[in-house]
Design a protein around this motif. Structure first.
Motif, PDB file in Angstrom:
ATOM      1  N   VAL A 226       0.833  -1.200   0.000  1.00  0.00           N
ATOM      2  CA  VAL A 226       0.000   0.000   0.000  1.00  0.00           C
ATOM      3  C   VAL A 226       0.872   1.257   0.000  1.00  0.00           C
ATOM      4  CG1 VAL A 226      -1.676   1.331   1.347  1.00  0.00           C
ATOM      5  CG2 VAL A 226      -1.947  -1.146   1.113  1.00  0.00           C
ATOM      6  N   ALA A 227       1.954   1.222   0.749  1.00  0.00           N
ATOM      7  CA  ALA A 227       2.849   2.384   0.803  1.00  0.00           C
ATOM      8  C   ALA A 227       3.421   2.699  -0.578  1.00  0.00           C
ATOM      9  CB  ALA A 227       3.980   2.122   1.793  1.00  0.00           C
ATOM     10  N   GLN A 228       3.775   1.661  -1.311  1.00  0.00           N
ATOM     11  CA  GLN A 228       4.337   1.865  -2.650  1.00  0.00           C
ATOM     12  C   GLN A 228       3.316   2.528  -3.569  1.00  0.00           C
ATOM     13  OE1 GLN A 228       6.173  -1.634  -4.424  1.00  0.00           O
ATOM     14  NE2 GLN A 228       5.598  -0.965  -6.461  1.00  0.00           N
ATOM     15  N   ILE A 229       2.062   2.098  -3.465  1.00  0.00           N
ATOM     16  CA  ILE A 229       1.010   2.683  -4.295  1.00  0.00           C
ATOM     17  C   ILE A 229       0.755   4.125  -3.881  1.00  0.00           C
ATOM     18  CG2 ILE A 229      -1.473   2.569  -4.780  1.00  0.00           C
ATOM     19  CD1 ILE A 229      -1.201  -0.465  -4.780  1.00  0.00           C
ATOM     20  N   ALA A 230       0.795   4.387  -2.580  1.00  0.00           N
ATOM     21  CA  ALA A 230       0.602   5.759  -2.099  1.00  0.00           C
ATOM     22  C   ALA A 230       1.664   6.686  -2.676  1.00  0.00           C
ATOM     23  CB  ALA A 230       0.634   5.786  -0.571  1.00  0.00           C
ATOM     24  N   TYR A 231       2.925   6.223  -2.636  1.00  0.00           N
ATOM     25  CA  TYR A 231       4.009   7.037  -3.184  1.00  0.00           C
ATOM     26  C   TYR A 231       3.850   7.197  -4.695  1.00  0.00           C
ATOM     27  CZ  TYR A 231       6.181   6.031   1.345  1.00  0.00           C
ATOM     28  OH  TYR A 231       6.435   5.908   2.685  1.00  0.00           O
ATOM     29  N   ALA A 232       3.401   6.141  -5.365  1.00  0.00           N
ATOM     30  CA  ALA A 232       3.305   6.155  -6.819  1.00  0.00           C
ATOM     31  C   ALA A 232       2.283   7.170  -7.323  1.00  0.00           C
ATOM     32  CB  ALA A 232       2.940   4.754  -7.334  1.00  0.00           C
ATOM     33  N   TYR A 240      -1.716   9.766   5.784  1.00  0.00           N
ATOM     34  CA  TYR A 240      -2.616  10.749   5.170  1.00  0.00           C
ATOM     35  C   TYR A 240      -3.342  10.132   3.971  1.00  0.00           C
ATOM     36  CZ  TYR A 240      -4.166  15.140   3.026  1.00  0.00           C
ATOM     37  OH  TYR A 240      -4.917  16.146   2.492  1.00  0.00           O
ATOM     38  N   PHE A 241      -2.614   9.328   3.207  1.00  0.00           N
ATOM     39  CA  PHE A 241      -3.227   8.620   2.072  1.00  0.00           C
ATOM     40  C   PHE A 241      -4.334   7.693   2.560  1.00  0.00           C
ATOM     41  CE2 PHE A 241      -3.118   4.473  -0.166  1.00  0.00           C
ATOM     42  CZ  PHE A 241      -3.782   4.855  -1.331  1.00  0.00           C
ATOM     43  N   ASN A 242      -4.056   6.920   3.613  1.00  0.00           N
ATOM     44  CA  ASN A 242      -5.057   5.998   4.155  1.00  0.00           C
ATOM     45  C   ASN A 242      -6.305   6.747   4.617  1.00  0.00           C
ATOM     46  OD1 ASN A 242      -3.524   3.674   3.737  1.00  0.00           O
ATOM     47  ND2 ASN A 242      -2.535   3.815   5.735  1.00  0.00           N
ATOM     48  N   LYS A 243      -6.099   7.899   5.252  1.00  0.00           N
ATOM     49  CA  LYS A 243      -7.217   8.700   5.743  1.00  0.00           C
ATOM     50  C   LYS A 243      -8.082   9.199   4.584  1.00  0.00           C
ATOM     51  CE  LYS A 243      -8.091  13.006   8.305  1.00  0.00           C
ATOM     52  NZ  LYS A 243      -8.661  13.763   7.167  1.00  0.00           N
ATOM     53  N   LEU A 244      -7.434   9.751   3.551  1.00  0.00           N
ATOM     54  CA  LEU A 244      -8.182  10.268   2.402  1.00  0.00           C
ATOM     55  C   LEU A 244      -8.902   9.147   1.654  1.00  0.00           C
ATOM     56  CD1 LEU A 244      -5.718  12.914   0.898  1.00  0.00           C
ATOM     57  CD2 LEU A 244      -7.753  13.321   2.276  1.00  0.00           C
ATOM     58  N   GLY A 250     -14.898   4.753   1.751  1.00  0.00           N
ATOM     59  CA  GLY A 250     -15.589   4.126   2.872  1.00  0.00           C
ATOM     60  C   GLY A 250     -14.894   2.918   3.449  1.00  0.00           C
ATOM     61  N   CYS A 251     -13.683   2.628   3.018  1.00  0.00           N
ATOM     62  CA  CYS A 251     -12.925   1.501   3.558  1.00  0.00           C
ATOM     63  C   CYS A 251     -11.447   1.780   3.381  1.00  0.00           C
ATOM     64  CB  CYS A 251     -13.306   0.185   2.861  1.00  0.00           C
ATOM     65  SG  CYS A 251     -12.970   0.162   1.087  1.00  0.00           S
ATOM     66  N   THR A 252     -10.614   1.055   4.087  1.00  0.00           N
ATOM     67  CA  THR A 252      -9.175   1.249   3.984  1.00  0.00           C
ATOM     68  C   THR A 252      -8.660   0.671   2.671  1.00  0.00           C
ATOM     69  OG1 THR A 252      -8.680  -0.871   5.050  1.00  0.00           O
ATOM     70  CG2 THR A 252      -8.978   1.049   6.490  1.00  0.00           C
ATOM     71  N   PRO A 253      -7.471   1.075   2.233  1.00  0.00           N
ATOM     72  CA  PRO A 253      -6.905   0.491   1.008  1.00  0.00           C
ATOM     73  C   PRO A 253      -6.796  -1.029   1.076  1.00  0.00           C
ATOM     74  CG  PRO A 253      -5.689   2.457   1.633  1.00  0.00           C
ATOM     75  CD  PRO A 253      -6.633   2.180   2.746  1.00  0.00           C
ATOM     76  N   LYS A 254      -6.422  -1.581   2.236  1.00  0.00           N
ATOM     77  CA  LYS A 254      -6.304  -3.038   2.366  1.00  0.00           C
ATOM     78  C   LYS A 254      -7.660  -3.707   2.212  1.00  0.00           C
ATOM     79  CE  LYS A 254      -2.114  -3.231   5.197  1.00  0.00           C
ATOM     80  NZ  LYS A 254      -1.532  -3.693   6.486  1.00  0.00           N
TER      81      LYS A 254
END
Length: 283
Positions: A226-232, A240-244, A250-254
């Motif tokens: 997930v971190a890699q996708i956030a950076y990408a 902050y990405f997870n929050k947005l 309505g759900c977490t990236p995972k």
């Protein structure tokens, strides 16, 4: 009358020395005509003097009924004085507790909760997938940049703004000033373009681009962290990405990825199918 039971306690009792045995007891009433009495032997109390003698704390009231050495009947301080007391026991029956029904009841409750949990999970998953499907379809028109620039030569400045944002949205440092410097358009023009075409501010549109692309990557690249996708997609801060993302979908990236991979063709968890990246679409 009083009923006492002597129970052996491995920690303090000495064999054949009954004064060291725990002796829980209780009082009951009787009369010359005879009266049936039912006593719960699990609720007897141990006299305080025994705790003082054995130097134990009063809260240690437990005793084992499977280690009873003797049962004693006798008079109590409340028995009439100067009156001969005689007890005749016509019948004595000891009944254990059948706790099998408790195990059965626990099994029924566990099975019921398991069934409810499974039903709730499936219902919640279906509702979440339907919600995500609806949101992704709604986002499709916002991300399809080509529809906004079918006739780019009518407004070259607008086309330049849209193209620049579509090309550079993954840059974590991208802001309104950067778009203005890269396109030559002033801040008011950039805001007017986004407000007129999309009804969105620069920040909300930039997040929409990044989060929609992140959703597509989460569904298509199940092995990417997930971190890699956030950076990408342009977020330097994963929290902050997870929050947005949770606010958007309505759900977490995972959880989004789990729903996507759980479907053979995850209609509700798949990003819009655009030919190429957002940068290509805006070109």
């Amino acid at each position: 009358m009083v009923l006492l039971i002597s129970t052996f306690d491995e920690n303090v009792s000495l064999p054949s020395k009954f004064e060291t045995y725990r002796s829980p007891g209780t009082y009951f009433s009787c009369n010359p005509q005879g009266v049936p009495v039912t006593l719960d032997m699990t609720r007897f109390s141990i006299p305080e003097w025994w705790f003082r003698q054995m130097k134990l704390d009063l809260p240690q009231q437990g005793y084992a009924l499977n280690k009873v050495s003797k049962i004693v009947f006798g008079t109590s301080p409340d028995s009439p004085r100067d009156v001969e007391s005689q007890v005749e026991i016509g019948e004595l029956a000891l009944h254990g507790r059948d706790e099998r029904y408790l195990a059965w009841l626990a099994g029924v409750i566990l099975a019921s909760w398991s069934a409810f949990g499974l039903w709730f999970f499936r219902t919640h998953s279906r509702a979440l997938i339907a919600s995500l499907d609806s949101k992704m379809k709604k986002d499709l028109t916002l991300v399809a940049y080509r529809q906004l620039t079918l006739e780019p030569y009518k407004d070259k400045e607008k086309a330049a703004v849209l193209r620049f944002i579509a090309t550079n949205y993954t840059n974590p440092e991208l802001d309104l000033e950067g778009v203005a410097a890269g396109t030559g358009a002033n801040r008011n023009k950039i805001n007017d373009v986004l407000k007129t075409e999309l009804g969105m501010t620069f920040t909300s549109y930039l997040n929409k681009l990044r989060l929609t692309e992140a959703a597509r990557l989460l569904a298509e690249k199940s092995d990417a962290p997930v971190a890699q996708i956030a950076y990408a997609v342009g977020y330097a801060n994963v929290s902050y990405f997870n929050k947005l993302f949770k606010e958007e979908y309505g759900c977490t990236p995972k959880a989004f990825r789990s729903l996507a991979t759980a479907q053979e063709k995850p209609a509700g968890c798949r990003a819009p199918e655009l030919s190429g990246s957002p940068a290509d679409a805006g070109a």
